[in-house]
Motif scaffolding. Sequence first.
Motif, short mmCIF file in Angstrom:
data_model
loop_
_atom_site.label_atom_id
_atom_site.label_comp_id
_atom_site.label_asym_id
_atom_site.label_seq_id
_atom_site.Cartn_x
_atom_site.Cartn_y
_atom_site.Cartn_z
N ASP A 26 0.76 -1.31 -0.19
CA ASP A 26 -0.02 -0.04 -0.02
C ASP A 26 0.97 1.16 0.03
OD1 ASP A 26 -2.51 1.25 -0.08
OD2 ASP A 26 -2.46 1.63 2.03
N LYS B 2 -5.07 -6.32 3.85
CA LYS B 2 -4.92 -5.64 4.93
C LYS B 2 -4.14 -5.87 5.99
CE LYS B 2 -7.82 -1.89 4.46
NZ LYS B 2 -8.95 -2.05 3.35
N LYS B 67 -6.29 -0.30 -8.89
CA LYS B 67 -7.55 0.33 -8.39
C LYS B 67 -8.83 0.07 -8.89
CE LYS B 67 -8.86 5.27 -7.77
NZ LYS B 67 -9.63 5.71 -8.67
N LYS B 68 -8.97 -0.17 -10.05
CA LYS B 68 -10.39 -0.36 -10.39
C LYS B 68 -10.94 -1.58 -9.97
CE LYS B 68 -12.78 -0.92 -15.05
NZ LYS B 68 -13.97 -0.27 -14.44
N ASN B 70 -10.18 -2.63 -7.07
CA ASN B 70 -9.99 -2.39 -5.59
C ASN B 70 -8.90 -3.29 -4.79
OD1 ASN B 70 -12.33 -0.67 -5.17
ND2 ASN B 70 -13.90 -2.23 -5.14
N THR B 73 -5.03 1.38 -3.48
CA THR B 73 -5.33 2.79 -3.16
C THR B 73 -4.28 3.80 -3.37
OG1 THR B 73 -6.30 1.85 -1.18
CG2 THR B 73 -6.35 4.15 -1.17
#
Lengths: 163, 183
Positions: A26, B2, B67-68, B70, B73
């Motif tokens: 990220d 995440k 990004k498209k 998801n 970011t």
Amino acid sequence: MDILANPYIAGAIIGLLSMASFFFSDKPIGCSTAYARVSGMAAKLFMKDKINKNLFFMKFPAEVDWEVMLVIGVFIGAFLSFILSGESRVRIPDIWSLRFGNSLLLRVIAAFAGGVIMGFGARLAGGCTSGHGISGTLQLSVSSWIAVIMFFAAGIVTAGLIF
Amino acid sequence: MKKIHSNKKIQLLLGLLTGIGFGFILHRSGVTKYDVIIGQLLLYDFTVLKVMLTAVMVGMWGVYALKKFNLATLHPKTSSFNSSVFGGLVFGLGFALLGYCPGTVAGAAGSGALDAILGGVPGILVGSFIFASLYHRMENFLNRNSFSKFTFPEIIGVNEWYLILPAELLLLMTLILIERAGL
């Protein structure tokens, strides 16, 4: 191995690495903030209180993060490639020695002065050739397109004056 | 993903691995060499531009595709007009004097370039520290005329793919022109 020496192949791989760093970490690839963090870590040895109260280091803590590891990795990666390539070490670059002679001291002093100015400028601009120049422009970031045009405009004029 | 993003140890390792790949490619393509970078600034060796523009072409398409779906970011720079213009000019001045940028200087150091090890790296550390020490005095100036929107698609207010396509074409045309000119 030699295929990587092709600038288009090398560039494409850097583009893929950039995708990977967005996906896995990220984070956009960037190198210059790492130097500020390390400078703060070094200064902490002498003036811990001052660094803890410094506004900049409150925003960018003087600690090892992803980007500091990235820059250490760049050093290691280049070292590996250098060893594998079997090329010899550059003592003083050709373009420099043709203009200014073979004094290593003079070259190091110029490099240091350039480093100070560039390090300051990178923080002023909020990024460098990788952070603005590659990662920022590929995101179509406005400030990055302006910054990278300025990097090269000032760089081209300065190099033209020096040489 | 995440979980991986927030795992500090894994991220430090990923940073190192990404850096090793980046440094390897930078060195192999020649852009960690002073002569190649100065050759670019003197406009007779276009290796740096070829590497950068190709990286941007592949990365722009790739990151916006992630990004498209998801899977990524965006993190565009949030700096102001002032900081990009003045910072950019100061950076460029130092860039030409040093002959490396903050990424390539680490690669040059890794390949044993003494000017990078003894001059460039310590210089950037000192310059960054001077900035950090003066930051409280410059904050207002730097934040003046901050951008309220950070990317071209946001500012113009169009679907991002309408800008990605022309941007990619512009980069491609530039590369073709460089090749045609025999540079």
